[in-house]
Design a protein around this motif. Structure first.
Motif, PDB file in Angstrom:
ATOM      1  N   VAL A  39     -75.771   0.877   1.718  1.00 33.72           N
ATOM      2  CA  VAL A  39     -75.019   2.105   1.473  1.00 33.72           C
ATOM      3  C   VAL A  39     -73.541   1.749   1.344  1.00 33.72           C
ATOM      4  CG1 VAL A  39     -74.726   2.587   3.949  1.00 33.72           C
ATOM      5  CG2 VAL A  39     -74.618   4.484   2.298  1.00 33.72           C
ATOM      6  N   THR A  40     -72.841   2.455   0.473  1.00 32.19           N
ATOM      7  CA  THR A  40     -71.399   2.307   0.312  1.00 32.19           C
ATOM      8  C   THR A  40     -70.766   3.699   0.345  1.00 32.19           C
ATOM      9  OG1 THR A  40     -71.580   2.395  -2.106  1.00 32.19           O
ATOM     10  CG2 THR A  40     -71.644   0.204  -1.079  1.00 32.19           C
ATOM     11  N   ALA A  41     -69.448   3.741   0.465  1.00 31.26           N
ATOM     12  CA  ALA A  41     -68.718   5.027   0.495  1.00 31.26           C
ATOM     13  C   ALA A  41     -69.345   5.974   1.513  1.00 31.26           C
ATOM     14  CB  ALA A  41     -68.701   5.650  -0.905  1.00 31.26           C
ATOM     15  N   TRP A  42     -69.656   5.455   2.691  1.00 30.86           N
ATOM     16  CA  TRP A  42     -70.462   6.177   3.666  1.00 30.86           C
ATOM     17  C   TRP A  42     -69.655   6.956   4.700  1.00 30.86           C
ATOM     18  CZ3 TRP A  42     -69.041   4.064   8.270  1.00 30.86           C
ATOM     19  CH2 TRP A  42     -68.660   2.715   8.277  1.00 30.86           C
ATOM     20  N   LEU A  43     -68.340   6.919   4.628  1.00 26.97           N
ATOM     21  CA  LEU A  43     -67.479   7.631   5.576  1.00 26.97           C
ATOM     22  C   LEU A  43     -66.831   8.813   4.860  1.00 26.97           C
ATOM     23  CD1 LEU A  43     -66.416   7.467   8.506  1.00 26.97           C
ATOM     24  CD2 LEU A  43     -64.525   6.070   7.640  1.00 26.97           C
ATOM     25  N   ARG A  44     -67.057  10.057   5.357  1.00 25.65           N
ATOM     26  CA  ARG A  44     -66.645  11.254   4.633  1.00 25.65           C
ATOM     27  C   ARG A  44     -65.963  12.261   5.565  1.00 25.65           C
ATOM     28  NH1 ARG A  44     -66.992  10.677  -0.990  1.00 25.65           N
ATOM     29  NH2 ARG A  44     -68.475   8.966  -1.334  1.00 25.65           N
ATOM     30  N   LEU A  45     -64.945  12.955   5.033  1.00 25.81           N
ATOM     31  CA  LEU A  45     -64.198  13.968   5.778  1.00 25.81           C
ATOM     32  C   LEU A  45     -64.687  15.357   5.395  1.00 25.81           C
ATOM     33  CD1 LEU A  45     -61.792  14.623   7.708  1.00 25.81           C
ATOM     34  CD2 LEU A  45     -60.362  14.788   5.640  1.00 25.81           C
ATOM     35  N   GLY A  46     -65.076  16.145   6.399  1.00 24.05           N
ATOM     36  CA  GLY A  46     -65.536  17.497   6.150  1.00 24.05           C
ATOM     37  C   GLY A  46     -64.386  18.479   6.031  1.00 24.05           C
ATOM     38  N   LYS A  47     -64.702  19.688   5.597  1.00 24.34           N
ATOM     39  CA  LYS A  47     -63.693  20.737   5.439  1.00 24.34           C
ATOM     40  C   LYS A  47     -63.075  21.126   6.775  1.00 24.34           C
ATOM     41  CE  LYS A  47     -63.450  22.001   1.030  1.00 24.34           C
ATOM     42  NZ  LYS A  47     -62.175  22.081   0.287  1.00 24.34           N
ATOM     43  N   ASP A  48     -63.796  20.888   7.883  1.00 21.80           N
ATOM     44  CA  ASP A  48     -63.279  21.239   9.203  1.00 21.80           C
ATOM     45  C   ASP A  48     -62.450  20.125   9.824  1.00 21.80           C
ATOM     46  OD1 ASP A  48     -65.227  19.404   9.759  1.00 21.80           O
ATOM     47  OD2 ASP A  48     -66.356  20.662  11.149  1.00 21.80           O
ATOM     48  N   ARG A  50     -63.419  17.007  10.407  1.00 25.52           N
ATOM     49  CA  ARG A  50     -64.204  16.013  11.139  1.00 25.52           C
ATOM     50  C   ARG A  50     -64.799  14.990  10.185  1.00 25.52           C
ATOM     51  NH1 ARG A  50     -68.647  18.489  14.744  1.00 25.52           N
ATOM     52  NH2 ARG A  50     -68.843  20.074  13.092  1.00 25.52           N
ATOM     53  N   LEU A  51     -64.806  13.740  10.618  1.00 23.23           N
ATOM     54  CA  LEU A  51     -65.421  12.668   9.847  1.00 23.23           C
ATOM     55  C   LEU A  51     -66.901  12.559  10.173  1.00 23.23           C
ATOM     56  CD1 LEU A  51     -62.705   9.910  10.308  1.00 23.23           C
ATOM     57  CD2 LEU A  51     -63.293  10.989   8.128  1.00 23.23           C
ATOM     58  N   SER A  52     -67.673  12.140   9.177  1.00 20.88           N
ATOM     59  CA  SER A  52     -69.079  11.814   9.369  1.00 20.88           C
ATOM     60  C   SER A  52     -69.355  10.484   8.697  1.00 20.88           C
ATOM     61  CB  SER A  52     -69.994  12.887   8.773  1.00 20.88           C
ATOM     62  OG  SER A  52     -69.825  14.133   9.421  1.00 20.88           O
ATOM     63  N   ALA A  53     -70.296   9.735   9.252  1.00 21.82           N
ATOM     64  CA  ALA A  53     -70.731   8.465   8.679  1.00 21.82           C
ATOM     65  C   ALA A  53     -72.235   8.527   8.462  1.00 21.82           C
ATOM     66  CB  ALA A  53     -70.373   7.302   9.608  1.00 21.82           C
ATOM     67  N   TYR A  54     -72.710   7.821   7.426  1.00 27.63           N
ATOM     68  CA  TYR A  54     -74.109   7.896   7.030  1.00 27.63           C
ATOM     69  C   TYR A  54     -74.643   6.496   6.736  1.00 27.63           C
ATOM     70  CZ  TYR A  54     -72.424  12.612   6.057  1.00 27.63           C
ATOM     71  OH  TYR A  54     -71.824  13.842   6.156  1.00 27.63           O
ATOM     72  N   GLY A  60     -85.553   8.349   7.632  1.00 27.92           N
ATOM     73  CA  GLY A  60     -84.576   9.328   7.180  1.00 27.92           C
ATOM     74  C   GLY A  60     -83.195   8.732   7.010  1.00 27.92           C
ATOM     75  N   VAL A  61     -82.175   9.463   7.461  1.00 28.34           N
ATOM     76  CA  VAL A  61     -80.776   9.045   7.344  1.00 28.34           C
ATOM     77  C   VAL A  61     -80.144   9.116   8.729  1.00 28.34           C
ATOM     78  CG1 VAL A  61     -78.522   9.604   6.339  1.00 28.34           C
ATOM     79  CG2 VAL A  61     -80.603   9.842   4.959  1.00 28.34           C
ATOM     80  N   ALA A  62     -79.397   8.086   9.099  1.00 20.15           N
ATOM     81  CA  ALA A  62     -78.635   8.092  10.346  1.00 20.15           C
ATOM     82  C   ALA A  62     -77.268   8.720  10.078  1.00 20.15           C
ATOM     83  CB  ALA A  62     -78.468   6.668  10.870  1.00 20.15           C
ATOM     84  N   ARG A  63     -76.850   9.605  10.990  1.00 18.66           N
ATOM     85  CA  ARG A  63     -75.542  10.239  10.838  1.00 18.66           C
ATOM     86  C   ARG A  63     -74.787  10.217  12.164  1.00 18.66           C
ATOM     87  NH1 ARG A  63     -75.449  16.502   9.523  1.00 18.66           N
ATOM     88  NH2 ARG A  63     -75.901  16.580  11.763  1.00 18.66           N
TER      89      ARG A  63
END
Length: 384
Positions: A39-48, A50-54, A60-63
């Motif tokens: 996986v690449t580009a797996w660190l993302r900033l939400g509208k609130d 908060r960061l999430s990683a995948y 399934g998917v780890a978050r």
């Protein structure tokens, strides 16, 4: 899927309606058997904020998710559960903050054989449940299931109008694509032609609905471009020069009118190269493995590119330079211990650059930009 690295959940139970439930722990798979990232580009900033990683995981998917902007994390928890999911995950995000996940799924057929199809899931808000996998399908019929098994890893992109586009190397080395129209309805499959493409292809989105697909092949890199949202992808007659290592072509918007700077890692030398428009590629050094993570961000009032890679010693390394000034020289600085898979970059809810890596055991580590010094310096690593 073959498990190379694992992590365990340390988060407590969460409330779902009026019932208190404990999220399922996840076993992340951050690198394939050959060490290449899953996986690449797996660190993302939400509208609130908060960061999430995948990362792909068994079943399934780890978050991982921040509890508050800049705060502690929970995870890894298992989201988007499913059987038959293959070991590579593609992650993209629109301006609406929605995070899009795409993967290949294998399902045994009753009369023998294995059915292969692309699936897509959406996270609408940070930390909230991920919508169940939706079937995007296959460019092949069930009678041609053996062709489906030869498809490559899917790549998902989101254009500037938040419409999703999924592309995949098809069984014959060309590119097949399926996208959404503004109503959200999925259009039919498009065969974009080409031949001899590598297993991993990339799609990059820019303003005005522009999207560019790169499909490396033996004769160079085939390029397919859509200048705006209501246009069709067109195949350039001549491939551009380059021999990228598998899965290392990516890009980011760096200029006006949707101008994108693209990057690849040369398969022979291990060095990174950058190019845009019709300009020749420029070497930016940085011998290592896997793709480079990309972030455009203002530092000390200067529009800069921040790059992160896994260097030749297996450590995360950072480079910073004024945007589109690769020719002036790029310096790489190691910033931590050995990591696995591919590093990721993001800006957190407080405007700080964040570098994320996975340890060889599959644990998440985060380093944030210091705000008490000039330039780009990172505080101590935080292990999740």
């Amino acid at each position: 899927m073959a498990l190379r690295s694992r992590g365990t959940s340390q988060q407590g139970p969460v409330r779902s309606g009026g019932i208190r439930t404990a999220p399922s722990p996840a076993a992340p798979v951050v690198a394939a058997e050959d060490g290449s990232p899953t996986v690449t580009a797996w660190l993302r900033l939400g509208k609130d904020g908060r960061l999430s990683a995948y990362a792909p995981a068994e079943g399934g998917v780890a978050r991982w998710t921040e509890n508050a902007p800049g705060g502690a994390w929970t995870g890894p928890e298992l989201v988007a559960p499913g059987t038959g999911l293959q070991s590579h995950l593609s992650v993209a995000q629109g301006s609406d903050g929605y995070v899009h996940l795409a993967a290949l799924r294998h399902t045994p057929m009753q009369d023998g054989g294995t059915w292969t199809e692309l699936v897509h899931a959406i996270q609408y808000q940070s930390g909230r449940p991920v919508k169940s996998w939706a079937v995007i399908g296959s460019p092949y019929s069930r009678k041609a299931w053996e062709d489906g098994l030869r498809m490559g890893h899917p790549s998902v992109g989101v254009d500037s109008s938040d419409n999703v586009q999924i592309v995949v190397r098809n069984a014959f080395g060309g590119v097949s694509a399926r996208g959404q129209d503004p109503s959200g309805k999925w259009r039919g499959w498009d065969d974009l032609n080409g031949n001899g493409a590598d297993r991993s292809i990339s799609i990059v989105a820019a303003q005005g609905g522009r999207m560019v697909i790169h499909a490396p092949c033996d004769s160079g890199i085939h390029v397919y471009e859509r200048p705006k949202g209501d246009a069709e992808f067109a195949w350039r007659d001549e491939p551009i020069e380059g021999t990228p290592a598998t899965g290392t072509v990516n890009g980011v918007e760096t200029g006006e009118d949707g101008r994108v700077t693209f990057f690849l890692r040369d398969a022979a030398s291990g060095e990174l190269r950058a190019w845009r428009d019709e300009e020749p590629a420029v070497s930016i050094g940085g011998k290592g493995s896997g793709p480079v993570a990309l972030l455009r961000h203002e530092i000390d009032g200067v529009d800069c590119m921040v790059l992160a890679q896994r260097d030749a010693e297996g450590r995360p390394a950072i480079a910073v330079y004024p945007t589109e000034q690769e020719a002036a020289g790029v310096t790489w600085t190691p910033v931590g211990e050995a990591c696995a898979g591919a590093p990721a970059l993001a800006v957190d809810g407080e405007g700080r650059v964040v570098l994320g890596v996975f340890t060889p055991e599959g644990r998440l580590r985060i380093a944030r930009q210091r705000t008490d010094t000039a330039g780009l310096a990172f505080a101590a690593w935080q292990q999740i």
